[in-house]
Design an enzyme around this catalytic site. Structure first.
Site, PDB file in Angstrom:
ATOM      1  N   SER A 263      33.358  35.857  33.993  1.00 38.67           N
ATOM      2  CA  SER A 263      34.208  35.168  34.959  1.00 38.67           C
ATOM      3  C   SER A 263      33.794  35.549  36.368  1.00 38.67           C
ATOM      4  O   SER A 263      33.336  36.668  36.618  1.00 38.67           O
ATOM      5  CB  SER A 263      35.673  35.536  34.728  1.00 38.67           C
ATOM      6  OG  SER A 263      36.490  35.057  35.778  1.00 38.67           O
ATOM      7  N   LYS A 264      33.988  34.613  37.291  1.00 40.44           N
ATOM      8  CA  LYS A 264      33.660  34.866  38.699  1.00 40.44           C
ATOM      9  C   LYS A 264      34.767  35.676  39.390  1.00 40.44           C
ATOM     10  O   LYS A 264      34.547  36.239  40.464  1.00 40.44           O
ATOM     11  CB  LYS A 264      33.467  33.520  39.420  1.00 40.44           C
ATOM     12  CG  LYS A 264      32.916  33.619  40.835  1.00 40.44           C
ATOM     13  CD  LYS A 264      31.475  34.080  40.869  1.00 40.44           C
ATOM     14  CE  LYS A 264      30.920  34.014  42.292  1.00 40.44           C
ATOM     15  NZ  LYS A 264      29.585  34.623  42.393  1.00 40.44           N
ATOM     16  N   ARG A 265      35.914  35.765  38.742  1.00 38.11           N
ATOM     17  CA  ARG A 265      37.049  36.456  39.349  1.00 38.11           C
ATOM     18  C   ARG A 265      36.711  37.918  39.657  1.00 38.11           C
ATOM     19  O   ARG A 265      36.136  38.617  38.824  1.00 38.11           O
ATOM     20  CB  ARG A 265      38.251  36.399  38.409  1.00 38.11           C
ATOM     21  CG  ARG A 265      39.540  36.964  38.992  1.00 38.11           C
ATOM     22  CD  ARG A 265      40.664  36.857  37.977  1.00 38.11           C
ATOM     23  NE  ARG A 265      40.858  35.484  37.542  1.00 38.11           N
ATOM     24  CZ  ARG A 265      41.579  35.147  36.471  1.00 38.11           C
ATOM     25  NH1 ARG A 265      42.140  36.081  35.724  1.00 38.11           N
ATOM     26  NH2 ARG A 265      41.728  33.876  36.158  1.00 38.11           N
TER      27      ARG A 265
END
Length: 502
Positions: A263-265
């Site tokens: 995830s880019k989070r």
């Protein structure tokens, strides 16, 4: 289409950044096409207008160009099967959705968002926490299966919002022989009556990809495992249209080192990664300066191997094309290991010539100092084994172009002793007498000076390196001194003797 010609497609949605898993899917399709002298198609599936991100298509195309994954057909290349943007093919999908309605394989659904939510709440009360709009519930909803023809026509005339749903049989088994996963069986009771055409007139992925794969004569669909559960819907559509489905290959997922979904989070950069996480954005690896060949090499190995008895890890794109087969793709999920990518990056840099690396660094170096091409190439040759990123010549070797203005405090503390300045001045005086300033001659002088002062050569080598480079590590010291030249070395030694504590 030629008999048995391989035609594959990479069909991303421009809804955000280009995921590393997407690049692997594109690569596998490309490798498979090239291995079989087939055709690689780029098709942009941009029918989800709510999630559409301006610029995402252009970023994706730019990344594919950087990777050398060039489509044979696509938005930029054109081709006989275009257009290659699904948003430009809506009339085609509407035509086939209408055909399904006429055949009784699809139906109108006029349910509002509130009615759909009420259905889910009712299902939860009945103990069904994964309610689907399917054979078990569709007859309780407001659709053309429960409404009279007159009611349906009236709703259409009043332009009430509707979707077109796929009519999935109640009792049906679907079996597919997936090239990667083998035989997979699905039960229609686990399949929802998929929306095929949304209320905005745009198709969902399921209708559009089946129609396009058929019309574009795609022979093999190679995509991520997340689409495996959609296979029964697609097989049903092929059956309803009386079309031959393509061969299917569903690729394993790629996980973080800690086993979680990428995830880019919370990811700021590749230099500041949370524990157990990696950046899934292809652009981050491009920006960081990874070798194209290394990144492709690495993601090729995230799910594929060259076969038993072949323990090679380093591959060029040409070698991957020659070796690749879908039969060698694994079922199990792959773990993204940044350390292995970094190792492969260094291996690919070692395969490059100093001349090519010098050319890549020339602009940055010339903004820092004016040097000849020959000198820069010699610098790169010395630094070659220490380059983890091809553009790092200045980062790790700035002392080849300018005198150091600082000295690493940790090295000063460890290597610079009370008598270092005195011995360095003596060494400086001796090498200034050399007529031939070679690494061999310099080393001989250093050992003579060390012996004269009754110390080991290392007691002089480390302070000299610190004085000349400002740091404690680097290529062979005598090679550095010979390349810098007598005048520069003497000047730096004398400066350090004055500046560093004696």
């Amino acid at each position: 289409m030629l008999v048995n010609q391989v035609r594959v497609r990479f069909a991303p949605s421009p809804t955000g950044f280009f995921h590393i898993g997407g690049l692997r899917t594109a690569l596998y399709n490309f490798l498979f096409a090239r291995h079989h002298q087939g055709v690689f198609i780029l098709r942009i599936e941009d029918t989800d207008r709510e999630r559409f991100v301006p610029g995402a298509t252009e970023n994706l195309q730019s990344a594919l160009r950087w990777a050398g994954i060039e489509p044979d057909e696509g938005p930029e290349q054109g081709g006989a099967y275009g257009p290659y943007f699904q948003s430009q093919r809506t009339e085609i999908y509407q035509k086939y959705a209408s055909l399904l309605l006429q055949q009784g394989h699809a139906y109108y659904a006029f349910d509002t968002a509130e009615e759909l939510e009420a259905m889910r709440r009712q299902a939860k009360q009945e103990g069904d926490f994964h309610a689907k709009y399917n054979a078990a519930r569709r007859m309780q909803m407001r659709n053309s299966l429960t409404m009279t023809t007159e009611q349906v026509n009236k709703a259409l005339a009043q332009k009430q919002p509707y979707v077109i749903r796929l009519l999935v049989p109640q009792e049906r088994k679907f079996e597919v022989n997936d090239i990667v996963r083998g035989s997979v069986t699905f039960d229609s009771r686990e399949v929802d009556d998929q929306v095929l055409l949304k209320s905005d007139g745009f198709p969902t992925y399921h209708l559009a990809n089946v129609v396009d794969d058929h019309l574009m004569e795609v022979s093999h669909v190679i995509r991520g495992e997340e689409w495996l559960s959609s296979v029964p819907k697609h097989l049903l559509l092929y059956e309803y249209f009386a079309w031959q489905p393509p061969a299917l290959a569903h690729l394993p997922l790629i996980f973080n080192p800690d086993g979680t979904k990428m995830s880019k989070r919370d990811i700021q950069s590749l230099d500041e990664l949370p524990a157990g996480k990696v950046d899934p954005d292809v652009a981050s690896y491009m920006k960081k300066g990874y070798e194209t060949a290394a990144l492709l090499n690495y993601i090729a190995l995230l799910g594929w191997n060259p076969g038993e008895g072949d323990d090679r890890q380093v591959f060029t794109l040409e070698e991957l094309i020659e070796q690749f087969s879908l039969e060698r793709v694994n079922k199990s999920a792959a773990i993204f290991d940044l350390k292995k990518l970094n190792w492969l990056n260094k291996e690919h840099i070692m395969r490059r010539s100093p001349a090519s690396l010098a050319l890549e660094n020339r602009q940055a170096v010339m903004q820092f100092a004016s040097v000849s091409e020959a000198y820069l190439e010699q610098v790169v040759a010395l630094l070659h084994e220490r380059l983890y990123f091809s553009r790092d010549v200045l980062k790790i070797g700035a002392y080849f172009f300018n005198d150091p203005d600082t000295y690493d405090p940790a090295v000063v503390k460890k290597r610079w002793e009370a008598d270092s300045a005195k011995i360095i001045v003596e060494f400086s005086a001796e090498i200034s007498k050399l007529d031939v300033f070679t690494s061999t001659a310099i080393e001989a002088v250093l050992r003579q000076v060390a012996e004269k002062n009754g110390v080991a050569a290392t007691k002089l080598i480390h302070p000299v390196r610190l004085a000349v480079t400002g740091v404690g590590v680097g290529p062979g010291l005598f090679d550095i001194l010979a390349l810098l030249g007598k005048e520069t070395v003497v000047r730096r030694l004398q400066n350090a003797a004055k500046r560093l504590p004696g």
